[in-house]
Motif scaffolding. Structure first.
Motif, PDB file in Angstrom:
ATOM      1  N   GLU A 224       0.904  -1.155  -0.038  1.00  0.00           N
ATOM      2  CA  GLU A 224       0.035  -0.128   0.067  1.00  0.00           C
ATOM      3  C   GLU A 224       0.905   1.264   0.041  1.00  0.00           C
ATOM      4  O   GLU A 224       0.456   2.396  -0.701  1.00  0.00           O
ATOM      5  CB  GLU A 224      -0.772   0.100   1.245  1.00  0.00           C
ATOM      6  N   LYS A 227       2.087   1.699  -3.450  1.00  0.00           N
ATOM      7  CA  LYS A 227       0.895   2.290  -4.285  1.00  0.00           C
ATOM      8  C   LYS A 227       0.545   3.839  -4.173  1.00  0.00           C
ATOM      9  O   LYS A 227       0.499   4.686  -5.139  1.00  0.00           O
ATOM     10  CB  LYS A 227      -0.250   1.531  -4.129  1.00  0.00           C
ATOM     11  N   THR A 228       0.927   4.170  -2.912  1.00  0.00           N
ATOM     12  CA  THR A 228       0.619   5.564  -2.526  1.00  0.00           C
ATOM     13  C   THR A 228       1.707   6.311  -2.903  1.00  0.00           C
ATOM     14  O   THR A 228       1.416   7.561  -3.681  1.00  0.00           O
ATOM     15  CB  THR A 228       0.378   5.822  -1.094  1.00  0.00           C
TER      16      THR A 228
END
Length: 346
Positions: A224, A227-228
């Motif tokens: 995550e 992705k951020t």
């Protein structure tokens, strides 16, 4: 001579043993510095020899010629040399195809692989003839020259997968190899380098090598986080540089569509990595395994290691006498050290 002999897993004893005899067409190298590699630590802490002990590990070897055989004409006493552990026949299919790192002539490949945790090592005439021995300039320290070996595989990996501008590169693993990768990626022009590790101390130490962002995967989900940091797209290239299957599994979830994942770190033999094959298929993800380096790459990596362009002084965080090899192992395992170099004569 003094040497660190392995008698079994985690049983390394520094004691007196016989100095090797000088081959009539070879030489004896007096070892001045020898790096402590992650693979050495793995071998020293497991039953790597399957009961065939004692044994002397150590392959990041530099020193000067102490003795030459009567038939040896290439080198002279006092020459400062780097002994690359890989040797290639340049005749098998693998060598001819440009992948000499996978030389299938096992007898040749084992000519100069280990024996560096000692005060002396014998170098055979065949190793001299086959090559992989490089001169160390007088103005370069033995400690700096010893980094030529661990840098080699990193150099080859980043060259083979063409890391450069404008790549966003994710490196999983902030050990010595990960730090080498980060520094070299920046030299090659990568736009952004993101480092992932579970050890905050390692991550803090790694920041000096051009890393733009660090992610502590023990505090947050690394997938995550990537992705951020990439606007949901993923990184252009992701390198798993740990001996852990789980980071290989994670890596394909961090790369963008059409991106490239490299499995650099060796995992336990026989272990299996779980991969989402639909994700790989539909996102056109390429996966490459990497090991070793060609002759050309080993020579150029050594030239980089001894050049002002590569900050060797930042990587060598601990210089210890050979007597303290066990302390060096612990410093590396805990993340307190980036690179430990041992001095057999201290």
């Amino acid at each position: 001579m003094k040497a660190a002999l392995m008698y079994g897993p985690n049983d390394i004893r520094v004691e007196e043993t016989d100095k090797p005899l000088c081959p009539k067409d070879g030489l004896i190298l007096k070892i001045m510095s020898v790096g402590l590699c992650g693979s050495d630590i793995r071998n020293l802490t497991t039953d790597s020899r399957k009961g065939n002990y004692p044994f002397i590990y150590g392959h990041e070897i530099v020193g000067f010629v102490d003795e030459i055989g009567e038939e040896q004409i290439k080198y002279k006493v006092g020459d400062r040399l780097f002994l690359f552990p890989g040797t290639y026949c340049m005749e098998c299919d693998e060598c001819i195809s440009g992948h000499s790192e996978n030389c299938s002539n096992t007898a040749v490949a084992k000519l100069a692989g280990t024996g560096g945790f000692a005060q002396y090592v014998a170098v055979s005439g065949e190793k001299i003839r086959r090559g992989g021995i490089y001169d160390i300039p007088d103005d370069v320290s033995f400690d700096a020259a010893s980094l030529g070996e661990p840098l080699t595989s990193v150099f080859a990996c980043l060259e083979n997968v063409k890391v450069g501008y404008p790549d966003t590169l994710v490196i999983i693993g902030a050990g010595p190899i990960g730090c080498f990768m980060a520094q070299l990626a920046k030299i090659r022009g990568a736009q952004k380098v993101i480092m992932i590790d579970i050890n905050e101390k390692r991550l803090e130490m790694a920041k000096q090598f051009g890393i733009d962002i660090t992610v502590n995967s023990s505090d947050e989900d690394p997938i995550e986080a990537i992705k951020t940091l990439t606007g949901g797209k993923g990184a252009a290239k992701v390198i798993s540089a740990t001996p852990v299957n789980a980071t290989q599994t994670q890596s394909i979830h961090m790369v963008k569509k059409g991106g490239l994942v490299v499995f650099f770190g060796g995992v336990p033999k026989g272990s299996m990595t779980e991969l989402d094959c639909n994700l790989i298929h539909y996102n056109n993800i390429w996966i490459k395994g990497h090991f070793g380096a060609s002759y050309s790459q080993s020579k150029r990596a050594f030239q980089l290691a001894i050049s002002p362009a590569f900050p060797t002084e930042k990587f060598v965080t601990h210089i210890l006498p050979l007597d303290k090899i066990n302390e060096g192992i612990q410093l590396t395992k805990t993340g307190e050290a980036i690179k430990v170099v041992l001095h057999p004569w201290d």
